[in-house]
Design a protein around this motif. Structure first.
Motif, PDB file in Angstrom:
ATOM      1  N   THR A 191       0.834  -1.306   0.118  1.00 15.96           N
ATOM      2  CA  THR A 191       0.005   0.013  -0.099  1.00 15.96           C
ATOM      3  C   THR A 191       0.908   1.294   0.139  1.00 15.96           C
ATOM      4  O   THR A 191       0.419   2.383  -0.765  1.00 15.96           O
ATOM      5  CB  THR A 191      -0.879   0.070   1.271  1.00 15.96           C
ATOM      6  OG1 THR A 191      -1.852  -1.131   1.321  1.00 15.96           O
ATOM      7  CG2 THR A 191      -1.818   1.260   1.201  1.00 15.96           C
ATOM      8  N   GLY A 249      -0.294   2.178  -3.335  1.00 14.71           N
ATOM      9  CA  GLY A 249      -1.751   2.676  -2.913  1.00 14.71           C
ATOM     10  C   GLY A 249      -2.611   1.596  -3.300  1.00 14.71           C
ATOM     11  O   GLY A 249      -2.392   0.432  -3.350  1.00 14.71           O
ATOM     12  N   PHE A 250      -4.027   1.869  -2.685  1.00 11.65           N
ATOM     13  CA  PHE A 250      -4.855   0.962  -2.791  1.00 11.65           C
ATOM     14  C   PHE A 250      -5.379   1.037  -4.364  1.00 11.65           C
ATOM     15  O   PHE A 250      -6.015  -0.198  -4.843  1.00 11.65           O
ATOM     16  CB  PHE A 250      -6.136   1.433  -2.070  1.00 11.65           C
ATOM     17  CG  PHE A 250      -5.974   1.356  -0.475  1.00 11.65           C
ATOM     18  CD1 PHE A 250      -5.761   0.030   0.046  1.00 11.65           C
ATOM     19  CD2 PHE A 250      -5.534   2.502   0.162  1.00 11.65           C
ATOM     20  CE1 PHE A 250      -5.645  -0.024   1.487  1.00 11.65           C
ATOM     21  CE2 PHE A 250      -5.410   2.325   1.504  1.00 11.65           C
ATOM     22  CZ  PHE A 250      -5.379   1.174   2.180  1.00 11.65           C
ATOM     23  N   TYR A 251      -5.284   1.882  -5.302  1.00 10.86           N
ATOM     24  CA  TYR A 251      -6.049   1.854  -6.519  1.00 10.86           C
ATOM     25  C   TYR A 251      -5.061   1.512  -7.601  1.00 10.86           C
ATOM     26  O   TYR A 251      -5.616   1.314  -8.770  1.00 10.86           O
ATOM     27  CB  TYR A 251      -6.319   3.388  -6.643  1.00 10.86           C
ATOM     28  CG  TYR A 251      -7.571   4.146  -5.704  1.00 10.86           C
ATOM     29  CD1 TYR A 251      -8.804   3.356  -5.823  1.00 10.86           C
ATOM     30  CD2 TYR A 251      -7.051   4.377  -4.591  1.00 10.86           C
ATOM     31  CE1 TYR A 251      -9.555   3.493  -4.719  1.00 10.86           C
ATOM     32  CE2 TYR A 251      -7.995   4.752  -3.771  1.00 10.86           C
ATOM     33  CZ  TYR A 251      -9.222   4.561  -3.759  1.00 10.86           C
ATOM     34  OH  TYR A 251     -10.190   4.945  -2.732  1.00 10.86           O
ATOM     35  N   ASN A 252      -3.944   0.761  -7.490  1.00 12.93           N
ATOM     36  CA  ASN A 252      -3.367  -0.161  -8.338  1.00 12.93           C
ATOM     37  C   ASN A 252      -3.534  -1.694  -7.836  1.00 12.93           C
ATOM     38  O   ASN A 252      -2.760  -2.323  -8.374  1.00 12.93           O
ATOM     39  CB  ASN A 252      -2.017   0.416  -8.342  1.00 12.93           C
ATOM     40  CG  ASN A 252      -1.523   1.672  -9.137  1.00 12.93           C
ATOM     41  OD1 ASN A 252      -2.088   1.769 -10.425  1.00 12.93           O
ATOM     42  ND2 ASN A 252      -0.889   2.368  -8.495  1.00 12.93           N
TER      43      ASN A 252
END
Lengths: 466, 466, 466
Positions: free
Chosen positions: A398, A402-405
């Motif tokens: 994270t 990050g969360f969005y990958n």
């Protein structure tokens, strides 16, 4: 067995646990998006009752019998079929008793949690399995399995599944998927294109597979015809709802040979390929698959790093998928480079990476996914699809990616009843992770709510283009 | 954004949190010793106002734009200059809006925490950045940037910096450092000797760099002259306050060739070096640098294991340091051996090791640093300079190497405003780690206080000889 | 030093701590089974008083003097004997003072916890060691060491040891063990067969060792005679109580050559072996040892992955085991395969694997042990025999291999007084791990009690066939 506790897998400390509860209660009942798994499409097509408890829980689950085997239980005693047709146990009740007697071996494992979730939520059984209650529990499950509510389509609805993907050979006619579509049933079951058998020249049946493959596609048995066959079959899968391809390779190696080099390599691997040629051909085909994904939009998945059939004696007796596939160190930085050089910056490609080598999370995968637009990280996989494994995945990826990958959860299962159990576990572990970030003030709770929803539902749906 | 919570990053459990609070309150305001970083010495020399918010926060920070790029934002839109001089966005407000729109991507990352720390402590802004408030926040920052209190020297004082090291090419004339010294300003800004450009023969400009280097030193273009040029330049740096050298290599390989072998190698790498020759020359030069450190007392730092410019298309358009440097597995045990055989037992050498490969913490680095008198461990670096990364560093090294074979914190930053944020984070995470050891009775609180002070201040000052 | 807190190493959160307390109180006083260690059998045979505190705590403990050495203390000052017989410090009090002055270096290390446990439980000393109280503590220990209750056999009883294994060279006459047996003492001290010196052809003394070995066994100096000598010596050890063999190799490589290949290899390594031949011979011998274990039932242990004597200068002055053995990356998946192909499915073999490379826990060792009936995992070893190391071992192996493919605890120590301290630590850390699983509802407390007992006592006893 204790009844399933509503706070299971949440942080122990009271404030963080309260946050996790709030986050989880908002995502607990979201529909299940299952973009990668190994359920049998015939289940949904035929909608027949499952057989006895042993055939439901023990025989098809390599997580279960690998552990029993490691402690001296013979696979024949568990009813695992022998390749030579030799006799194995067929009495479901005897298999179940043997399983129950060894149930303590699963303490501390995710199999324990998945099984107890299914037992309680599907069958209403809240006792801990043991030698003593084995027969009684067997009978209760067996009786329930005859009910219409226990058929695959009814369970699909009960489980709250919105869409589920199977995994299918490139040469599969997808008849079961066609039957589902024609049946008018409202469930959404899509195939995924898995061409390993026509890509892996180290397999004994590779030549025959490729011949069948090009014949099916109506193309020629030379390299361009072989590539065209992939295009034809991908379109065939796509027409039946497929949104993704899947590639299970021993490593993450990719190559980007010239057309003439690739063509010559194809001729060589069709004959008697060296180990290096077979490896290079697999590598080249990953790049070709990426090229085709750019064209047709199918999401690409790479599952590398398993040393398949590590135990040759067991393989001789029982064949593949018997718990003898062992992870090994995997290098993504050098090995993916040829593919990434070609398509890593292309917004039309979505390439989802998995790993069995947790050392790659923070060292390679998160830095790669935190940079290349084409890359996303699949969830913790196989041995690591577990509370500690999922926690490590988030802790190690994270801060860099990050969360969005990442792409939400894959249940990746062959065990139908474990689907809601696995999504429940993933949602709990993610909410627990987020709760800790809120509790030590790294994030606000409203943000955590949004992320919990994304991880449980939206990211999978978007990444896999459902 | 929530206001910065005074307990952020502390343990969640109340007793441990209380201990962490007490530890932190005693070190929170200690001066900042920043022995390794990448701030621009011209800032301190010229003391000019920073430009607009986008140029302050977004454009120079590869942590920021790598994440945006991974999610499809083009570097041109962020104002990153193209090598061909092609047009890129120059409107700071537009860049800022794009950044604000994607700010959610940084949830769970250290960039989020550093940015919000700067926003609140430097600009007094306690809102969470979003598309909605992007313009308002832009205006507030832009306005403040015109104030004298926002100039580099004023911030140096406000941040409580006691000494800061820049990182400078071996051929740098250090004019900015001279200007600082001559200005009579009380701040202490020292250079560090970074000779990579005259050591790495795989670079296209290596030959030209070496020619400039020996010319600058007034030595001959042969191996002994080249070594002498290093001595001359190291002395030049030392005279301007340098206490350390820094070496960023793709691996940790060292070599200790005979003088004639090394001399022949130098001749080869000046012409058209093979990859192996370039690697061997870098390896040899690490040992030569250690030898010179034994003589002149400069502390030596090795930062190995980055695959630089992994994305060739991006490199062609935008050049180095664009977020496409990817860590890889690094072997310290075999690769450092030639250097350690020569100088590992020498008390005159301080060699500080960094890693991007966290697997080396417990397996290699802590055992090496817990034995060799010359070795010390640098803090968690780059992708791992984060709450989870720093926690793993302590958990994986302390039991074998203790606290006293580590050297406190390096902020390693190019982003001036992140300096106090990063030291704040490191002090919090270390106090949290210590608090847990006190809370489960592995250590007394008075000892933890002493260690917290050492990690926040004393060890960096002593290890880097400030 | 604080007095030993009854809750040390337990979870910080109150509920989990309460569970840990209950679990620990039920296993705290179980007898100690010590199946692998390095205590001197002469201690039990002769039952003489230990010499002064420095010779008890400092001189024999490479954990202690490696840390002191890393911070500039010379081994001569600690009384470590030089190979050339040169003078070293012999005044125990001076050594002790030097140790006390540097005691702060051990903060956060397991050595600190072991030492303070011994100080308090054996000597009743509850103060923290420092330069100030060094003399007073020295005197109190020295005085106590003269008491009969401080003799090895009395301590054996006080420590609650049920059985302890030493580690002995294949050519050892086991006279001390014979003396113990003949003495009528009720303690159980057994040898373990460690043939490294007659297996590792890279050693300078290999040829001489093999000659002595076959002479001792009365067999011929050719390959079959050499193998027969192993059988003879294993039987000799077994007759004196041995239940296991132990193999400390630089890697985990195994081989299964034909008899003629192996015989030719043996001839080559007796002369002037290449590094590859020496490595291959070690590999072959692991498979031969497994074959013999199938026959004679001795449990087999492999301790791979240490780069021994990494510091050649130190080795020249002081010899082996001076804290300069450094772990390195170890590959079990490919390297163990020849042995596992031959005996991995054989229920007569118990092969216990150890590692210094924690990356192998979840990637290789747990998957292997969770499949092969012959495999078990040894506990966290050497640098990882520590609170954080033991926690990582359980977190990284349990979900895949369960608890029952592990073998309880090994203290592996040369420091007699650390035995109860190490078992205490292991029991506490395991109870803390179990308490967390109970506290977040992954397990019931009654199960945790059973597992705590298994990990503290039963598994070691059964795996090692005591």
């Amino acid at each position: 067995m204790m009844a399933l506790h509503p706070d299971r897998l949440f942080p122990i400390e009271a404030d963080a646990r309260g946050i996790a509860r709030r986050l989880f209660s908002a995502v607990e009942s979201l529909p299940i998006v299952s973009p990668h798994g190994h359920t049998d499409p015939l289940w949904y097509a035929n909608d027949e009752a499952f057989p006895d408890p042993a055939r439901l829980f023990v025989k098809p689950d390599h997580y279960i019998f690998r552990m029993l085997y490691s402690q001296g239980v013979k696979l024949e005693e568990l009813g695992v079929p022998r390749r030579d047709g030799g006799s194995v146990e067929i009495d479901g009740r005897k298999i179940w008793r043997l399983f129950a007697k060894h149930w303590y071996l699963f303490r501390g494992t995710p199999s324990r949690l998945w099984f107890e979730h299914a037992l309680e939520t599907v069958f209403g059984i809240e006792e801990r399995l043991s030698e003593k209650n084995a027969d009684a529990i067997y009978d209760r499950i067996a009786e329930r399995l005859t009910e219409p509510s226990m058929r695959p389509r009814a369970l699909y609805k009960q489980f709250g599944i919105e869409v589920i993907s199977t995994t299918d050979a490139a040469t599969d006619d997808l008849a079961a998927h066609d039957a589902i579509l024609k049946s008018g049933w409202s469930g959404r079951v899509v195939p995924a294109y898995r061409p390993d058998a026509v890509v892996d020249a180290s397999r004994a049946d590779f030549g025959a597979n490729v011949e069948q493959f090009v014949a099916l596609a109506g193309t020629k048995l030379e390299y361009q015809g072989y590539l065209e066959a992939h295009r034809v079959r991908r379109a065939y899968f796509k027409a039946r709802g497929a949104t993704s391809t899947d590639h299970g390779h021993p490593n993450a190696r990719t190559a980007n040979l010239s057309a003439s080099e690739a063509s010559a390599l194809f001729e060589r691997v069709l004959k008697d390929p060296s180990a290096e040629d077979a490896d290079l051909f697999r590598a080249q085909m990953l790049t070709e698959m990426a090229r085709m994904s750019v064209e047709d939009g199918l999401v690409m998945q790479i599952h590398p790093g398993s040393f398949r059939n590590h135990n040759p004696a067991l393989f001789d007796w029982f064949g593949t998928d018997k718990g003898a596939d062992i992870p090994r160190a995997t290098n993504y930085v050098e090995e993916l480079k040829p593919l990434l050089d070609a398509f890593g910056n292309d917004p039309r490609l979505t390439l989802i990476l998995f790993t069995l080598d947790e050392t790659s999370y923070s060292r390679e995968l998160a830095p790669l996914a935190g940079h290349y637009p084409a890359l996303r990280l699949g969830p913790a996989w196989w041995f690591h699809d577990s509370p500690e494994g999922m926690r490590r995945f988030r802790e190690l990826t994270t801060e860099t990616a990050g969360f969005y990958n990442t792409v939400g959860f894959n249940d990746d299962t062959r065990a139908y009843l474990s689907i809601p159990a696995r999504h429940d576990m993933a949602r709990r572990v993610d909410c627990a992770f987020l709760a800790r970030l809120v509790a030590d003030y790294r994030m606000d709770e409203d943000e955590a709510h949004e992320i919990a929803h994304d991880l449980a539902y939206r990211l999978a749906k978007e990444a896999y283009k459902f």
